[in-house]
Write an enzyme that holds these catalytic residues in place. Structure first.
Site, PDB file in Angstrom:
ATOM      1  N   SER A  39       0.818  -1.211   0.000  1.00 17.46           N
ATOM      2  CA  SER A  39       0.000   0.000   0.000  1.00 17.46           C
ATOM      3  C   SER A  39       0.853   1.262   0.000  1.00 17.46           C
ATOM      4  O   SER A  39       1.693   1.477   0.884  1.00 17.46           O
ATOM      5  CB  SER A  39      -0.908   0.010   1.230  1.00 17.46           C
ATOM      6  OG  SER A  39      -1.575   1.255   1.289  1.00 17.46           O
ATOM      7  N   HIS A  86      -1.124  -0.899  -4.285  1.00 24.63           N
ATOM      8  CA  HIS A  86      -2.434  -0.514  -3.732  1.00 24.63           C
ATOM      9  C   HIS A  86      -2.452   0.990  -3.449  1.00 24.63           C
ATOM     10  O   HIS A  86      -1.583   1.511  -2.747  1.00 24.63           O
ATOM     11  CB  HIS A  86      -2.674  -1.306  -2.448  1.00 24.63           C
ATOM     12  CG  HIS A  86      -4.035  -1.147  -1.849  1.00 24.63           C
ATOM     13  ND1 HIS A  86      -5.147  -1.814  -2.323  1.00 24.63           N
ATOM     14  CD2 HIS A  86      -4.473  -0.390  -0.809  1.00 24.63           C
ATOM     15  CE1 HIS A  86      -6.199  -1.491  -1.594  1.00 24.63           C
ATOM     16  NE2 HIS A  86      -5.824  -0.609  -0.668  1.00 24.63           N
ATOM     17  N   ASP A 139      -4.642   4.065  -1.911  1.00 25.73           N
ATOM     18  CA  ASP A 139      -5.773   4.411  -1.047  1.00 25.73           C
ATOM     19  C   ASP A 139      -6.166   5.870  -1.248  1.00 25.73           C
ATOM     20  O   ASP A 139      -5.390   6.774  -0.937  1.00 25.73           O
ATOM     21  CB  ASP A 139      -5.383   4.206   0.422  1.00 25.73           C
ATOM     22  CG  ASP A 139      -5.273   2.742   0.790  1.00 25.73           C
ATOM     23  OD1 ASP A 139      -6.261   2.008   0.584  1.00 25.73           O
ATOM     24  OD2 ASP A 139      -4.204   2.332   1.282  1.00 25.73           O
ATOM     25  N   MET A 150      -8.685   8.689  -0.029  1.00 30.88           N
ATOM     26  CA  MET A 150      -9.595   9.005   1.092  1.00 30.88           C
ATOM     27  C   MET A 150     -10.040  10.459   1.006  1.00 30.88           C
ATOM     28  O   MET A 150      -9.208  11.343   0.761  1.00 30.88           O
ATOM     29  CB  MET A 150      -8.873   8.805   2.421  1.00 30.88           C
ATOM     30  CG  MET A 150      -8.254   7.438   2.582  1.00 30.88           C
ATOM     31  SD  MET A 150      -7.418   7.342   4.168  1.00 30.88           S
ATOM     32  CE  MET A 150      -6.748   5.680   4.085  1.00 30.88           C
ATOM     33  N   HIS A 197      -8.210   1.863  -4.396  1.00 29.11           N
ATOM     34  CA  HIS A 197      -9.248   1.657  -3.364  1.00 29.11           C
ATOM     35  C   HIS A 197      -9.860   3.022  -3.050  1.00 29.11           C
ATOM     36  O   HIS A 197      -9.231   3.850  -2.390  1.00 29.11           O
ATOM     37  CB  HIS A 197      -8.555   1.022  -2.143  1.00 29.11           C
ATOM     38  CG  HIS A 197      -9.438   0.804  -0.961  1.00 29.11           C
ATOM     39  ND1 HIS A 197      -8.943   0.495   0.295  1.00 29.11           N
ATOM     40  CD2 HIS A 197     -10.794   0.842  -0.812  1.00 29.11           C
ATOM     41  CE1 HIS A 197      -9.938   0.353   1.146  1.00 29.11           C
ATOM     42  NE2 HIS A 197     -11.074   0.575   0.506  1.00 29.11           N
ATOM     43  N   MET A 238     -12.041   5.302  -1.078  1.00 26.00           N
ATOM     44  CA  MET A 238     -12.790   5.499   0.176  1.00 26.00           C
ATOM     45  C   MET A 238     -13.424   6.880   0.086  1.00 26.00           C
ATOM     46  O   MET A 238     -12.981   7.842   0.721  1.00 26.00           O
ATOM     47  CB  MET A 238     -11.843   5.360   1.378  1.00 26.00           C
ATOM     48  CG  MET A 238     -11.517   3.911   1.694  1.00 26.00           C
ATOM     49  SD  MET A 238     -10.006   3.727   2.677  1.00 26.00           S
ATOM     50  CE  MET A 238      -8.801   3.750   1.376  1.00 26.00           C
ATOM     51  N   MET A 290     -12.366  -5.543   4.256  1.00 26.95           N
ATOM     52  CA  MET A 290     -11.610  -4.670   5.165  1.00 26.95           C
ATOM     53  C   MET A 290     -11.401  -5.404   6.487  1.00 26.95           C
ATOM     54  O   MET A 290     -12.371  -5.805   7.143  1.00 26.95           O
ATOM     55  CB  MET A 290     -12.360  -3.369   5.424  1.00 26.95           C
ATOM     56  CG  MET A 290     -12.394  -2.386   4.270  1.00 26.95           C
ATOM     57  SD  MET A 290     -10.794  -1.926   3.556  1.00 26.95           S
ATOM     58  CE  MET A 290      -9.874  -1.365   4.979  1.00 26.95           C
ATOM     59  N   GLY A 336      -1.479   0.853   9.481  1.00 25.25           N
ATOM     60  CA  GLY A 336      -0.874   0.459  10.759  1.00 25.25           C
ATOM     61  C   GLY A 336      -1.839   0.083  11.873  1.00 25.25           C
ATOM     62  O   GLY A 336      -1.457   0.097  13.042  1.00 25.25           O
ATOM     63  N   ASP A 370      -7.555  -6.327   3.286  1.00 28.44           N
ATOM     64  CA  ASP A 370      -6.868  -5.039   3.446  1.00 28.44           C
ATOM     65  C   ASP A 370      -6.929  -4.554   4.891  1.00 28.44           C
ATOM     66  O   ASP A 370      -8.008  -4.289   5.410  1.00 28.44           O
ATOM     67  CB  ASP A 370      -7.543  -4.018   2.505  1.00 28.44           C
ATOM     68  CG  ASP A 370      -6.856  -2.665   2.510  1.00 28.44           C
ATOM     69  OD1 ASP A 370      -5.772  -2.537   3.095  1.00 28.44           O
ATOM     70  OD2 ASP A 370      -7.426  -1.734   1.900  1.00 28.44           O
ATOM     71  N   GLY A 379      -3.897  -4.380   8.398  1.00 27.61           N
ATOM     72  CA  GLY A 379      -3.253  -5.149   9.469  1.00 27.61           C
ATOM     73  C   GLY A 379      -2.714  -6.496   9.038  1.00 27.61           C
ATOM     74  O   GLY A 379      -2.519  -7.380   9.880  1.00 27.61           O
ATOM     75  N   GLY A 417       0.658  -2.574   4.012  1.00 26.99           N
ATOM     76  CA  GLY A 417       1.243  -1.242   4.111  1.00 26.99           C
ATOM     77  C   GLY A 417       2.384  -1.230   5.095  1.00 26.99           C
ATOM     78  O   GLY A 417       3.559  -1.306   4.730  1.00 26.99           O
TER      79      GLY A 417
HETATM   80  C1  DX5 Z   1      -6.812   1.512   5.311  1.00 26.81           C
HETATM   81  C2  DX5 Z   1      -6.310   1.293   3.912  1.00 26.81           C
HETATM   82  C3  DX5 Z   1      -5.281   0.275   3.808  1.00 26.81           C
HETATM   83  C4  DX5 Z   1      -3.979   0.612   4.505  1.00 26.81           C
HETATM   84  C5  DX5 Z   1      -3.405  -0.687   4.976  1.00 26.81           C
HETATM   85  O1  DX5 Z   1      -7.919   2.308   5.282  1.00 26.81           O
HETATM   86  O2  DX5 Z   1      -7.397   0.899   3.077  1.00 26.81           O
HETATM   87  O3  DX5 Z   1      -5.009  -0.045   2.450  1.00 26.81           O
HETATM   88  O4  DX5 Z   1      -3.049   1.277   3.695  1.00 26.81           O
HETATM   89  O5  DX5 Z   1      -2.304  -0.440   5.761  1.00 26.81           O
HETATM   90  P1  DX5 Z   1      -1.749  -1.533   6.789  1.00 26.81           P
HETATM   91  O6  DX5 Z   1      -1.317  -2.704   5.963  1.00 26.81           O
HETATM   92  O7  DX5 Z   1      -0.601  -0.797   7.450  1.00 26.81           O
HETATM   93  O8  DX5 Z   1      -2.858  -1.864   7.732  1.00 26.81           O
HETATM   94 ZN    ZN Z   2      -6.852   0.113   1.058  1.00 26.91          ZN
END
Ligand code: DX5
Ligand code: ZN
Length: 214
Positions: A6, A31, A33, A35, A64, A66, A135, A143, A173, A175, A195
């Site tokens: 990510s 990936h 993200d 937002m 992705h 959001m 998710m 993180g 996606d 953790g 990520g």
């Molecule tokens: C969270 C994102 C993830 C995020 C994952 O809202 O959609 O893609 O970057 O990051 P890690 O792998 O650190 O949880």
């Molecule tokens: Zn994501």
């Protein structure tokens, strides 16, 4: 499994270095993200960064969204090189139309489910989907801690896909670590986003290879 590091956890001061690392690594996708600060309580980055990523990244961009209203931006992200566009079930009242729009724009179509959303809401549309993104944290931040209920959700989704004879991929996606990834694979997961696990490690490229070998 397909490994999709990510960009959210990359170093934005030296993004080109991180993209080079991804290009040379065993990562399958990158990936991205997006937002909006409305659908999720965080703002990441938008079109100018996506445009720069498109120029430098040789891996398929796994986007992705959001966003509160993703329909307005599907064309833009397809034009900016998204190979996969994933929208949230929770922000699409006319999901079937949104999926058709993603495909018409030339991208693969995915739907993301928040942790509280059951997989059976997709039963009537699963055959239209290239990917379902489960998710495993509440979206908005990298993180975070993996939610354990994810495994049973993935198993249920796999059963739905098989029962409908669909070709849909399952992506998880949030953790994801070297410890929980084997259990996700056993639950029928096809692709994992990583990520923090990749970018906070001492050797990100090697960590991608370790994930790839699971
Ligand atoms: C969270 C994102 C993830 C995020 C994952 O809202 O959609 O893609 O970057 O990051 P890690 O792998 O650190 O949880
Ligand atoms: Zn994501």
């Amino acid at each position: 499994m397909i490994i999709s590091p990510s960009a959210l956890s990359a170093n934005f001061l030296h993004l080109e270095n991180d993209i080079e690392m991804i290009n040379k690594s065993e990562a399958d996708w990158f990936h991205i993200d997006i937002m909006d600060g409305v659908f999720v309580p965080n703002i990441s980055f938008g079109m100018p960064v996506m445009s720069a990523l498109q120029k430098a990244c040789k891996k398929p961009l796994d986007v992705h969204l959001m966003l509160h209203n993703p329909d307005n931006y599907i064309q833009d992200f397809a034009r900016l090189g998204a190979a996969i566009i994933t929208v949230h079930y929770e922000s699409c009242p006319h999901l079937h139309r949104t999926i058709q729009n993603i495909k018409a724009a030339g991208a693969k179509a995915g739907v993301a489910l928040n942790p509280h959303t059951p997989v059976n809401v997709l039963s009537e549309i699963i055959n239209d989907l290239d990917l379902v993104l489960i998710m495993s944290v509440n979206p908005g931040f990298g993180g975070q801690k993996f939610i354990e209920n994810t495994y049973s959700k993935c198993i249920e989704l796999k059963q739905l896909i098989l029962s409908k004879n669909a070709n849909t991929l399952i992506e998880v996606d949030g953790g994801v670590t070297l410890e929980n990834a084997p259990k996700l694979k056993a639950a029928g997961v096809d692709a994992v986003v990583a990520g923090n696990t990749v970018f906070a490690s001492a050797n990100p490229s090697e960590t991608i290879s370790l994930l790839k070998r699971i």
